[in-house]
Write a protein that holds these residues in place. Structure first.
Motif, PDB file in Angstrom:
ATOM      1  N   TYR A  18       0.840  -1.195   0.000  1.00  0.00           N
ATOM      2  CA  TYR A  18       0.000   0.000   0.000  1.00  0.00           C
ATOM      3  C   TYR A  18       0.877   1.248   0.000  1.00  0.00           C
ATOM      4  O   TYR A  18       1.851   1.345   0.750  1.00  0.00           O
ATOM      5  CB  TYR A  18      -0.903  -0.001   1.227  1.00  0.00           C
ATOM      6  CG  TYR A  18      -1.740   1.246   1.391  1.00  0.00           C
ATOM      7  CD1 TYR A  18      -2.723   1.567   0.475  1.00  0.00           C
ATOM      8  CD2 TYR A  18      -1.538   2.109   2.479  1.00  0.00           C
ATOM      9  CE1 TYR A  18      -3.493   2.708   0.619  1.00  0.00           C
ATOM     10  CE2 TYR A  18      -2.303   3.242   2.639  1.00  0.00           C
ATOM     11  CZ  TYR A  18      -3.272   3.544   1.699  1.00  0.00           C
ATOM     12  OH  TYR A  18      -4.030   4.686   1.846  1.00  0.00           O
ATOM     13  N   ASN A  19       0.532   2.208  -0.851  1.00  0.00           N
ATOM     14  CA  ASN A  19       1.253   3.471  -0.897  1.00  0.00           C
ATOM     15  C   ASN A  19       0.733   4.403   0.198  1.00  0.00           C
ATOM     16  O   ASN A  19      -0.280   5.065   0.021  1.00  0.00           O
ATOM     17  CB  ASN A  19       1.108   4.132  -2.269  1.00  0.00           C
ATOM     18  CG  ASN A  19       1.974   5.363  -2.404  1.00  0.00           C
ATOM     19  OD1 ASN A  19       3.167   5.262  -2.641  1.00  0.00           O
ATOM     20  ND2 ASN A  19       1.375   6.538  -2.253  1.00  0.00           N
ATOM     21  N   LEU A  20       1.417   4.401   1.326  1.00  0.00           N
ATOM     22  CA  LEU A  20       0.971   5.190   2.477  1.00  0.00           C
ATOM     23  C   LEU A  20       1.338   6.658   2.298  1.00  0.00           C
ATOM     24  O   LEU A  20       2.495   6.995   2.046  1.00  0.00           O
ATOM     25  CB  LEU A  20       1.619   4.647   3.750  1.00  0.00           C
ATOM     26  CG  LEU A  20       1.187   5.313   5.060  1.00  0.00           C
ATOM     27  CD1 LEU A  20      -0.195   4.819   5.478  1.00  0.00           C
ATOM     28  CD2 LEU A  20       2.200   5.035   6.169  1.00  0.00           C
ATOM     29  N   GLU A  21       0.354   7.532   2.424  1.00  0.00           N
ATOM     30  CA  GLU A  21       0.635   8.964   2.423  1.00  0.00           C
ATOM     31  C   GLU A  21       1.213   9.333   3.793  1.00  0.00           C
ATOM     32  O   GLU A  21       0.744   8.843   4.826  1.00  0.00           O
ATOM     33  CB  GLU A  21      -0.651   9.757   2.172  1.00  0.00           C
ATOM     34  CG  GLU A  21      -1.292   9.504   0.813  1.00  0.00           C
ATOM     35  CD  GLU A  21      -0.488  10.078  -0.331  1.00  0.00           C
ATOM     36  OE1 GLU A  21       0.336  10.990  -0.077  1.00  0.00           O
ATOM     37  OE2 GLU A  21      -0.661   9.607  -1.470  1.00  0.00           O
ATOM     38  N   PRO A  22       2.245  10.189   3.827  1.00  0.00           N
ATOM     39  CA  PRO A  22       2.911  10.502   5.097  1.00  0.00           C
ATOM     40  C   PRO A  22       1.992  11.006   6.208  1.00  0.00           C
ATOM     41  O   PRO A  22       2.270  10.806   7.386  1.00  0.00           O
ATOM     42  CB  PRO A  22       3.917  11.589   4.694  1.00  0.00           C
ATOM     43  CG  PRO A  22       4.203  11.305   3.254  1.00  0.00           C
ATOM     44  CD  PRO A  22       2.905  10.815   2.677  1.00  0.00           C
ATOM     45  N   VAL A  33       6.425   4.149   1.969  1.00  0.00           N
ATOM     46  CA  VAL A  33       6.183   5.548   2.314  1.00  0.00           C
ATOM     47  C   VAL A  33       7.317   6.404   1.751  1.00  0.00           C
ATOM     48  O   VAL A  33       8.480   5.994   1.738  1.00  0.00           O
ATOM     49  CB  VAL A  33       6.055   5.747   3.846  1.00  0.00           C
ATOM     50  CG1 VAL A  33       7.375   5.439   4.555  1.00  0.00           C
ATOM     51  CG2 VAL A  33       5.544   7.134   4.183  1.00  0.00           C
ATOM     52  N   GLY A  34       6.937   7.572   1.238  1.00  0.00           N
ATOM     53  CA  GLY A  34       7.930   8.481   0.667  1.00  0.00           C
ATOM     54  C   GLY A  34       7.266   9.779   0.254  1.00  0.00           C
ATOM     55  O   GLY A  34       6.046   9.935   0.376  1.00  0.00           O
ATOM     56  N   ILE A  35       8.078  10.715  -0.243  1.00  0.00           N
ATOM     57  CA  ILE A  35       7.544  11.987  -0.733  1.00  0.00           C
ATOM     58  C   ILE A  35       7.426  11.911  -2.256  1.00  0.00           C
ATOM     59  O   ILE A  35       8.430  11.810  -2.964  1.00  0.00           O
ATOM     60  CB  ILE A  35       8.452  13.173  -0.351  1.00  0.00           C
ATOM     61  CG1 ILE A  35       8.622  13.265   1.168  1.00  0.00           C
ATOM     62  CG2 ILE A  35       7.869  14.482  -0.895  1.00  0.00           C
ATOM     63  CD1 ILE A  35       9.566  14.369   1.613  1.00  0.00           C
ATOM     64  N   ALA A  62       9.074  -0.876   1.952  1.00  0.00           N
ATOM     65  CA  ALA A  62       9.762  -0.174   0.862  1.00  0.00           C
ATOM     66  C   ALA A  62       9.677   1.334   1.074  1.00  0.00           C
ATOM     67  O   ALA A  62       8.804   1.829   1.785  1.00  0.00           O
ATOM     68  CB  ALA A  62       9.158  -0.552  -0.494  1.00  0.00           C
ATOM     69  N   ILE A  63      10.580   2.056   0.419  1.00  0.00           N
ATOM     70  CA  ILE A  63      10.575   3.519   0.423  1.00  0.00           C
ATOM     71  C   ILE A  63       9.980   3.989  -0.905  1.00  0.00           C
ATOM     72  O   ILE A  63      10.325   3.485  -1.969  1.00  0.00           O
ATOM     73  CB  ILE A  63      12.002   4.069   0.586  1.00  0.00           C
ATOM     74  CG1 ILE A  63      12.614   3.618   1.911  1.00  0.00           C
ATOM     75  CG2 ILE A  63      12.005   5.588   0.483  1.00  0.00           C
ATOM     76  CD1 ILE A  63      11.860   4.085   3.134  1.00  0.00           C
ATOM     77  N   GLY A  64       9.083   4.973  -0.837  1.00  0.00           N
ATOM     78  CA  GLY A  64       8.471   5.500  -2.052  1.00  0.00           C
ATOM     79  C   GLY A  64       6.947   5.505  -1.965  1.00  0.00           C
ATOM     80  O   GLY A  64       6.392   5.132  -0.915  1.00  0.00           O
ATOM     81  N   GLU A  65       6.232   5.986  -2.972  1.00  0.00           N
ATOM     82  CA  GLU A  65       6.894   6.272  -4.207  1.00  0.00           C
ATOM     83  C   GLU A  65       7.574   7.632  -4.160  1.00  0.00           C
ATOM     84  O   GLU A  65       7.066   8.567  -3.559  1.00  0.00           O
ATOM     85  CB  GLU A  65       5.914   6.206  -5.392  1.00  0.00           C
ATOM     86  CG  GLU A  65       4.752   7.189  -5.299  1.00  0.00           C
ATOM     87  CD  GLU A  65       3.729   7.044  -6.427  1.00  0.00           C
ATOM     88  OE1 GLU A  65       4.071   7.433  -7.571  1.00  0.00           O
ATOM     89  OE2 GLU A  65       2.626   6.538  -6.155  1.00  0.00           O
ATOM     90  N   LYS A  95      15.917  -1.237   2.602  1.00  0.00           N
ATOM     91  CA  LYS A  95      14.596  -1.475   2.018  1.00  0.00           C
ATOM     92  C   LYS A  95      14.588  -0.957   0.587  1.00  0.00           C
ATOM     93  O   LYS A  95      15.207   0.077   0.293  1.00  0.00           O
ATOM     94  CB  LYS A  95      13.499  -0.797   2.857  1.00  0.00           C
ATOM     95  CG  LYS A  95      13.367  -1.400   4.246  1.00  0.00           C
ATOM     96  CD  LYS A  95      12.246  -0.780   5.068  1.00  0.00           C
ATOM     97  CE  LYS A  95      12.190  -1.448   6.447  1.00  0.00           C
ATOM     98  NZ  LYS A  95      11.100  -0.899   7.287  1.00  0.00           N
ATOM     99  N   PRO A  96      13.926  -1.647  -0.344  1.00  0.00           N
ATOM    100  CA  PRO A  96      13.909  -1.236  -1.756  1.00  0.00           C
ATOM    101  C   PRO A  96      13.170   0.080  -1.959  1.00  0.00           C
ATOM    102  O   PRO A  96      12.431   0.534  -1.068  1.00  0.00           O
ATOM    103  CB  PRO A  96      13.182  -2.387  -2.444  1.00  0.00           C
ATOM    104  CG  PRO A  96      12.315  -2.964  -1.382  1.00  0.00           C
ATOM    105  CD  PRO A  96      13.099  -2.843  -0.109  1.00  0.00           C
ATOM    106  N   VAL A  97      13.381   0.683  -3.117  1.00  0.00           N
ATOM    107  CA  VAL A  97      12.759   1.965  -3.443  1.00  0.00           C
ATOM    108  C   VAL A  97      11.790   1.797  -4.609  1.00  0.00           C
ATOM    109  O   VAL A  97      12.136   1.212  -5.642  1.00  0.00           O
ATOM    110  CB  VAL A  97      13.824   3.019  -3.801  1.00  0.00           C
ATOM    111  CG1 VAL A  97      13.164   4.327  -4.249  1.00  0.00           C
ATOM    112  CG2 VAL A  97      14.743   3.274  -2.606  1.00  0.00           C
ATOM    113  N   ILE A  98      10.579   2.317  -4.436  1.00  0.00           N
ATOM    114  CA  ILE A  98       9.570   2.329  -5.501  1.00  0.00           C
ATOM    115  C   ILE A  98       9.599   3.709  -6.149  1.00  0.00           C
ATOM    116  O   ILE A  98       9.360   4.722  -5.488  1.00  0.00           O
ATOM    117  CB  ILE A  98       8.170   2.008  -4.941  1.00  0.00           C
ATOM    118  CG1 ILE A  98       8.155   0.601  -4.331  1.00  0.00           C
ATOM    119  CG2 ILE A  98       7.122   2.118  -6.054  1.00  0.00           C
ATOM    120  CD1 ILE A  98       6.845   0.235  -3.653  1.00  0.00           C
ATOM    121  N   ILE A  99       9.894   3.726  -7.444  1.00  0.00           N
ATOM    122  CA  ILE A  99      10.175   4.983  -8.143  1.00  0.00           C
ATOM    123  C   ILE A  99       9.010   5.438  -9.014  1.00  0.00           C
ATOM    124  O   ILE A  99       8.449   4.669  -9.787  1.00  0.00           O
ATOM    125  CB  ILE A  99      11.419   4.822  -9.027  1.00  0.00           C
ATOM    126  CG1 ILE A  99      12.650   4.500  -8.164  1.00  0.00           C
ATOM    127  CG2 ILE A  99      11.676   6.082  -9.856  1.00  0.00           C
ATOM    128  CD1 ILE A  99      13.888   4.165  -8.984  1.00  0.00           C
TER     129      ILE A  99
END
Length: 209
Positions: A18-22, A33-35, A62-65, A95-99
């Motif tokens: 899930y792409n968590l908003e900060p 989670v990311g900016i 993971a970090i991102g997107e 942790k991997p990065v989602i770009i």
């Protein structure tokens, strides 16, 4: 069979990332989670400290997107600075990065040199030459809804190595089963075989699901 959704925005989805908003309440499900580039502002450093805190929790996989976007007004050098910070932090916590990448694929490539973790470009829907270039530099690609109707993307997917791909819904409203079915048809394999390969790829990112 419940199929893994690599990158999605549906908080009710139980099997995927899930792409968590900060600013959201942290979910008990697996998340990244990311900016996002469009959300970069003068307070990005303060916001990033919060992201670092959230990313240390066990359900963050993971970090991102995060990444670069050529269609927004945010200064490109600032985008690169923020993206670099995400990668360096991901290196630290392994942790991997989602770009997220829009019209900046050539500018994304140099960041691979500083990355000690896997980099995954989500929502890929560009030309074969770009797919080949990303593969050459070790990026994973995650494919989404565009596969269902784009013949050129289907052609790319047919030849693209199973061990470097993922499937996702992103923020589109459709069933991930449709995408798995279409991809399995394109690759000439069963949905079960495809899903097993996706799960192996998840393991290669050191993600526990």
């Amino acid at each position: 069979m419940i199929l893994f959704d690599f990158h999605h925005h549906n908080r009710e989805n139980t099997y995927g990332i899930y792409n968590l908003e900060p600013k959201e309440i942290v979910t008990e499900k697996k998340y990244s989670v990311g900016i996002h580039p469009k959300d970069i502002d003068e307070n990005w450093e303060e916001n990033f400290e919060k992201i670092k805190e959230i990313s240390l929790l066990p359900n963050c996989v993971a970090i991102g997107e995060c990444g670069l976007d050529g269609l927004i007004s945010v200064n490109e050098n600032l985008q690169k600075k923020v993206f670099e910070n995400h990668i360096l932090w991901a290196n630290q916590i392994k942790k991997p990065v989602i770009i997220h990448c829009v019209k900046r694929f050539s500018e994304i490539i140099p960041f691979q040199k500083i990355a000690e973790i896997p980099l995954v470009i989500h929502g890929f829907n560009k030309k074969k030459t770009i797919a080949d270039e990303m593969l050459k530099y070790g990026f994973y690609l995650s494919f989404g809804k565009s596969v269902l109707h784009s013949l050129s993307l289907q052609s790319i997917l047919k030849e693209f190595p199973l061990e470097k791909m993922f499937l996702e819904t992103d923020d589109a409203n459709f069933n991930i089963e449709e995408l798995y079915q279409k991809t399995a048809e394109i690759k000439g394999i069963s949905i079960e075989n495809l899903h097993n390969n996706i799960l192996k790829n998840i393991e290669s990112l050191s993600i526990k699901i």
